[in-house]
Design a protein around this motif. Structure first.
Motif, PDB file in Angstrom:
ATOM      1  N   GLU A   1       0.829  -1.208   0.000  1.00 40.86           N
ATOM      2  CA  GLU A   1       0.000   0.000   0.000  1.00 40.86           C
ATOM      3  C   GLU A   1       0.858   1.251   0.000  1.00 40.86           C
ATOM      4  N   ALA A   2       1.877   1.285   0.863  1.00 40.10           N
ATOM      5  CA  ALA A   2       2.774   2.444   0.905  1.00 40.10           C
ATOM      6  C   ALA A   2       3.520   2.602  -0.419  1.00 40.10           C
ATOM      7  N   ALA A   3       3.926   1.474  -1.008  1.00 41.42           N
ATOM      8  CA  ALA A   3       4.626   1.536  -2.288  1.00 41.42           C
ATOM      9  C   ALA A   3       3.718   2.097  -3.380  1.00 41.42           C
ATOM     10  N   SER A   4       2.471   1.637  -3.417  1.00 39.53           N
ATOM     11  CA  SER A   4       1.529   2.113  -4.427  1.00 39.53           C
ATOM     12  C   SER A   4       1.276   3.605  -4.283  1.00 39.53           C
ATOM     13  N   GLN A   5       1.112   4.063  -3.044  1.00 42.96           N
ATOM     14  CA  GLN A   5       0.879   5.487  -2.807  1.00 42.96           C
ATOM     15  C   GLN A   5       2.124   6.312  -3.118  1.00 42.96           C
ATOM     16  N   THR A   6       3.299   5.784  -2.748  1.00 41.86           N
ATOM     17  CA  THR A   6       4.546   6.524  -2.950  1.00 41.86           C
ATOM     18  C   THR A   6       4.868   6.710  -4.420  1.00 41.86           C
ATOM     19  N   PHE A   7       4.762   5.638  -5.194  1.00 44.84           N
ATOM     20  CA  PHE A   7       5.217   5.683  -6.578  1.00 44.84           C
ATOM     21  C   PHE A   7       4.120   6.049  -7.579  1.00 44.84           C
ATOM     22  N   PHE A   8       2.871   5.687  -7.265  1.00 42.00           N
ATOM     23  CA  PHE A   8       1.797   5.921  -8.232  1.00 42.00           C
ATOM     24  C   PHE A   8       0.675   6.813  -7.702  1.00 42.00           C
ATOM     25  N   GLY A   9       0.725   7.179  -6.414  1.00 45.53           N
ATOM     26  CA  GLY A   9      -0.274   8.083  -5.864  1.00 45.53           C
ATOM     27  C   GLY A   9      -1.680   7.505  -5.861  1.00 45.53           C
ATOM     28  N   LYS A  10      -1.807   6.223  -5.678  1.00 48.94           N
ATOM     29  CA  LYS A  10      -3.118   5.571  -5.675  1.00 48.94           C
ATOM     30  C   LYS A  10      -3.083   4.387  -4.720  1.00 48.94           C
ATOM     31  N   PRO A  11      -4.240   3.944  -4.220  1.00 48.15           N
ATOM     32  CA  PRO A  11      -4.266   2.751  -3.371  1.00 48.15           C
ATOM     33  C   PRO A  11      -3.908   1.510  -4.176  1.00 48.15           C
ATOM     34  N   ALA A  12      -3.421   0.498  -3.487  1.00 48.68           N
ATOM     35  CA  ALA A  12      -2.984  -0.721  -4.164  1.00 48.68           C
ATOM     36  C   ALA A  12      -4.108  -1.364  -4.960  1.00 48.68           C
ATOM     37  N   GLY A  13      -5.324  -1.218  -4.485  1.00 49.15           N
ATOM     38  CA  GLY A  13      -6.462  -1.834  -5.154  1.00 49.15           C
ATOM     39  C   GLY A  13      -6.702  -1.308  -6.559  1.00 49.15           C
TER      40      GLY A  13
ATOM     41  N   TYR B   1      18.582   0.103  -6.204  1.00 49.35           N
ATOM     42  CA  TYR B   1      19.139  -0.047  -7.553  1.00 49.35           C
ATOM     43  C   TYR B   1      18.077   0.218  -8.614  1.00 49.35           C
ATOM     44  N   TYR B   2      16.885  -0.343  -8.409  1.00 46.89           N
ATOM     45  CA  TYR B   2      15.818  -0.218  -9.397  1.00 46.89           C
ATOM     46  C   TYR B   2      14.874   0.955  -9.117  1.00 46.89           C
ATOM     47  N   SER B   3      15.235   1.819  -8.194  1.00 48.68           N
ATOM     48  CA  SER B   3      14.340   2.912  -7.812  1.00 48.68           C
ATOM     49  C   SER B   3      13.860   3.721  -9.021  1.00 48.68           C
ATOM     50  N   PRO B   4      12.561   3.987  -9.115  1.00 52.12           N
ATOM     51  CA  PRO B   4      12.057   4.849 -10.200  1.00 52.12           C
ATOM     52  C   PRO B   4      12.666   6.239 -10.172  1.00 52.12           C
ATOM     53  N   TYR B   5      13.219   6.637  -9.025  1.00 46.96           N
ATOM     54  CA  TYR B   5      13.795   7.968  -8.892  1.00 46.96           C
ATOM     55  C   TYR B   5      15.315   7.958  -9.069  1.00 46.96           C
TER      56      TYR B   5
ATOM     57  N   GLN C   1       4.675   9.273  -9.376  1.00 41.92           N
ATOM     58  CA  GLN C   1       4.500  10.469  -8.559  1.00 41.92           C
ATOM     59  C   GLN C   1       5.846  11.143  -8.345  1.00 41.92           C
ATOM     60  N   PRO C   2       5.893  12.453  -8.220  1.00 41.98           N
ATOM     61  CA  PRO C   2       7.153  13.108  -7.845  1.00 41.98           C
ATOM     62  C   PRO C   2       7.609  12.607  -6.483  1.00 41.98           C
ATOM     63  N   PRO C   3       8.911  12.427  -6.272  1.00 41.06           N
ATOM     64  CA  PRO C   3       9.389  11.964  -4.970  1.00 41.06           C
ATOM     65  C   PRO C   3       9.058  12.961  -3.874  1.00 41.06           C
ATOM     66  N   SER C   4       8.637  12.451  -2.745  1.00 41.59           N
ATOM     67  CA  SER C   4       8.218  13.321  -1.642  1.00 41.59           C
ATOM     68  C   SER C   4       9.252  13.388  -0.535  1.00 41.59           C
ATOM     69  N   GLU C   5      10.372  12.676  -0.693  1.00 37.35           N
ATOM     70  CA  GLU C   5      11.391  12.669   0.349  1.00 37.35           C
ATOM     71  C   GLU C   5      12.160  13.990   0.353  1.00 37.35           C
ATOM     72  N   GLY C   6      12.610  14.408   1.530  1.00 41.89           N
ATOM     73  CA  GLY C   6      13.447  15.583   1.616  1.00 41.89           C
ATOM     74  C   GLY C   6      14.833  15.266   1.075  1.00 41.89           C
TER      75      GLY C   6
ATOM     76  N   SER D   1      19.440  17.036 -14.652  1.00 40.46           N
ATOM     77  CA  SER D   1      18.300  17.422 -15.478  1.00 40.46           C
ATOM     78  C   SER D   1      17.693  18.691 -14.900  1.00 40.46           C
ATOM     79  N   ARG D   2      16.801  19.280 -15.672  1.00 40.28           N
ATOM     80  CA  ARG D   2      16.234  20.580 -15.313  1.00 40.28           C
ATOM     81  C   ARG D   2      15.440  20.542 -14.007  1.00 40.28           C
ATOM     82  N   ASP D   3      14.662  19.499 -13.787  1.00 38.16           N
ATOM     83  CA  ASP D   3      13.849  19.403 -12.571  1.00 38.16           C
ATOM     84  C   ASP D   3      13.733  17.942 -12.173  1.00 38.16           C
ATOM     85  N   TYR D   4      14.511  17.531 -11.192  1.00 41.59           N
ATOM     86  CA  TYR D   4      14.520  16.138 -10.743  1.00 41.59           C
ATOM     87  C   TYR D   4      13.129  15.653 -10.365  1.00 41.59           C
ATOM     88  N   PHE D   5      12.322  16.531  -9.797  1.00 42.80           N
ATOM     89  CA  PHE D   5      11.026  16.127  -9.254  1.00 42.80           C
ATOM     90  C   PHE D   5       9.923  16.100 -10.316  1.00 42.80           C
ATOM     91  N   ASP D   6      10.258  16.488 -11.554  1.00 49.77           N
ATOM     92  CA  ASP D   6       9.289  16.388 -12.639  1.00 49.77           C
ATOM     93  C   ASP D   6       9.434  15.008 -13.288  1.00 49.77           C
TER      94      ASP D   6
END
Length: 694
Positions: free
Chosen positions: A184-196, A215-219, A259-264, A344-349
């Motif tokens: 659930e946390a992974a789905s919300q973190t990477f895709f901004g939606k519930p796992a369902g 290693y395989y991080s989308p970010y 989703q854009p990364p939300s980590e500081g 790149s111009r904007d890492y969070f884009d």
């Protein structure tokens, strides 16, 4: 004889059987022994507390990133976990989960065999149950004893819990990266939606992450490898019958929208590069939870300036030149330390692949590659006054000298490149040709310098690509091979540092959680270029008078009162724009273009898109620095036609190949210049020029 041989084989058979039996007995005894030392399997819902790794700038005061931080986790019921997630995870991690009893003994034996033969502790043969046990109860020690405990406890867990309960706990606890634990946390973190609401493709992508979350991080910088891993999982799902062919094909075609990364995180492209280095050296588990303290080489002030200017000019270039992205790298040539890096111009884009690090990507450098060929030419004894005719020239000996033919009789392409402005200037010196970035003379320079010799020199200076030499021809000098921005900046640093290469680095110090120093910066320098050659290249690239016919006297390359060497580069169809320049104390490289290789407008080529960004960064970085002069090279005067700047020799005006032996330029000329395969076409171009106007 036969009886003796049979008896020997019989003894060997019984000895092998005895050893195997003894081994199994020892393994069984170890299993019984360690079984009494395992934790209570009822405690499987709890997790060990880990300590985060912190990454700092060069002062050790500015925190750039806290790897791990607080765990993000949301427990969801078994019924809310979609079938696509379950099937994708089984396909990725343990397709026999519902058949075995917690341990894949075949996999264990294979892993033990690898441990014994390689004298190491691998992680092979783990089932979903074993992974859950390791994650929740046993920690991350890599020993044979831990493996046995893991197996014993896995069997006990399988007796106390149902398969669905074990799988449910696993999917709610497994780390997916970016501090996300559980599906659930992974789905919300990477895709901004519930796992369902995950699609099959998204479920497969998430199932691909636990193998190596960082290693395989989308970010991270391995987006294509992540997609490859996702596609592998989808293929396994198809083979196992979890999805049909139509679903499989549709999922392969789906493009993930993260989703854009939300980590500081500060200096994100640089930090991700550091994190990937740490994982490769110390292992993912140590980096995620080992409490490392990492002091990097990054200058926080310069990094903020770089990020500000890449964003500023990235927007300007997108509107003016259709160049939607930019990257910048700066380092100290004397220490090799990376001071700023924006990939790149904007890492969070994430939608625009802003997390992709172009500074580490392979792109064609255009004319920014030319100094390596000129440096090799100088090494061979040619002076900067050597005359190179800038004339329309055909370089395929099998094609007509006119330069109007498309292919030769063998079907190979003819090669008659143009200058950037479509004009030819007649006789020019090597200094003028490099300073003004003229293409035709530079192709001749590469031929005289030698293709392989030039690649060898580029590698010595720090270029790590260009390894498939069969791909390259004379177009290499115009940027016909792929290089990395960080390598180009490091290689130009050799010119800035008087011919001494200092291996680039971005770590000053790494200490463990207990304060033990694990690694520390140590200067790694080697002389790779004669100082006179390095000085001559810097002298040419900082000669504002020599470059002014093309760039003007007050271009972005010029800094009043401060010597600065610089070189631009533009690739075919204006896909890449480069500018790399330096002082004795700072090297800065800028790339502009589009991640997807779309062309910029023609107006953005050369200095236009990259120049203002590079110039403003250099100006601000050097604002408080003292002015340093380049050391002047000793003059090299050779009193010989074509080498001394005079192209009218004793036999009249001819191509350089008429007068010069390219392997011994200061010696006698070739006794038979017609033996050189390039002579005919080069000479024809000169004679056409003599016969009429350009």
């Amino acid at each position: 004889m036969k009886r003796s041989r049979f008896g020997l084989l019989k003894k060997i058979f019984y000895l092998t059987l005895s050893l195997a039996a003894a081994g199994l007995l020892l393994l069984a005894l170890a299993f019984v022994y360690y079984s009494g030392q395992v934790p209570d399997p009822e405690a499987i819902g709890t997790r060990q507390i880990s300590e985060s790794t912190k990454i700092y700038d060069r002062t050790g005061a500015a925190l750039l990133y806290d790897i791990h931080g607080e765990e993000k986790r949301t427990i969801i019921p078994w019924e809310q976990i979609p079938e696509a997630v379950k099937k994708a995870t089984l396909a990725s991690e343990d397709s026999g989960f519902y058949e075995h009893r917690g341990v894949d003994f075949g996999g264990i034996l294979r892993a033990v065999y690898r441990d014994i033969t390689s004298l190491s502790a691998s992680q092979g043969g783990s089932t979903i149950t074993q992974q859950l046990v390791k994650l929740s109860l046993l920690g991350k020690e890599k020993t044979l004893a831990r493996k046995i405990k893991e197996a014993a406890l896995s069997l006990q867990v399988e007796k106390r819990f149902s398969k669905d309960q074990i799988f449910w706990m696993y999917l709610n606890q497994i780390p997916y990266g970016s501090n996300a634990y559980g599906i659930e946390a992974a789905s919300q973190t990477f895709f901004g939606k519930p796992a369902g609401r995950l699609s099959v493709a998204e479920a497969a992508l998430l199932a691909a992450l636990p193998k190596a979350p960082s290693y395989y991080s989308p970010y991270g910088s391995r987006y294509q490898e992540l997609l490859g891993r996702r596609d592998y999982v989808l293929g396994r799902m198809n083979v196992l019958g979890y999805i049909d062919e139509d679903t499989y094909r549709a999922a392969l075609a789906e493009r993930p929208e993260f989703q854009p990364p939300s980590e500081g995180i500060r200096a994100p492209h640089f930090v991700i590069m550091v994190r990937e280095y740490l994982i490769a050296k110390y292992g993912e588990e140590t980096v995620e939870s080992g409490g490392l303290n990492v002091v990097t080489t990054l200058d926080a002030k310069l990094q903020e300036t770089a990020e500000e200017l890449v964003a500023k000019y990235g927007k300007i270039n997108a509107e003016k030149y259709q160049a939607g992205n930019a990257a910048l790298t700066a380092l100290d040539p004397r220490s090799g330390q990376v001071l700023a890096l924006v990939g790149s111009r904007d890492y969070f884009d994430v939608a625009s692949e802003g997390n992709f690090n172009v500074a580490l990507a392979s792109r064609q450098p255009g004319s920014a590659f030319k100094p390596f060929a000129y440096a090799r030419l100088l090494e061979k004894g040619f002076p900067d006054t050597v005359v190179l005719f800038d004339l329309k020239t055909e370089f395929n000996p099998g094609c007509d000298p006119s330069g109007d033919q498309v292919k030769d009789s063998f079907g190979l392409d003819c090669y008659h490149p143009q200058n950037y402005d479509g004009t030819f200037r007649g006789p020019v010196t090597a200094r003028q040709a490099l300073a003004q970035s003229l293409n035709l003379p530079s192709v001749k320079v590469l031929y005289l310098a030698g293709l392989d010799d030039t690649i060898d020199l580029a590698h010595k200076l720090g270029i790590t690509t260009l390894n498939d030499r069969q791909r390259y021809g004379l177009s290499l000098v115009l940027g016909g091979g792929e290089v990395r921005l960080v390598d180009m900046v490091s290689a130009y640093g050799v010119f800035a540092n008087d011919g001494v290469r200092v291996a680039p680095g971005f770590i000053l110090k790494v200490t463990g959680a207990d304060g033990t120093v694990l690694e520390e910066y140590k200067k790694d320098d080697t002389r790779v270029l004669d100082p006179q050659i390095a000085r001559m290249v810097s002298d040419i690239l900082s000669d504002n008078q020599a470059r002014s016919p093309v760039f003007g006297f007050n271009s972005s390359l010029y800094f009043p009162g401060r010597p600065v060497a610089a070189k631009t580069g533009t690739t075919q169809e204006n896909r890449d724009g480069w500018l790399i320049g330096y002082t004795p104390a700072l090297v800065v490289g800028v790339w502009t273009g589009n991640n997807n290789n779309d062309s910029m407008t023609k107006q953005g080529a050369g200095i236009s898109a990259a120049g203002p960004l590079w110039h403003e960064f250099m100006a601000r970085a050097l604002a408080d620095a003292s002015v340093e002069e380049f050391i002047k090279p000793n003059p090299l005067a050779i009193d010989k036609p074509m080498l001394n700047g005079d192209y009218n020799g004793p036999d009249g005006i001819h191509t350089i190949l008429y007068y010069i032996n390219k392997n011994e330029p200061a010696g006698d000329g070739p006794s038979d210049p017609t033996g050189d395969p390039q002579f005919k076409n080069w000479e024809a171009a000169v004679q056409r020029w003599l016969a009429g106007p350009l």
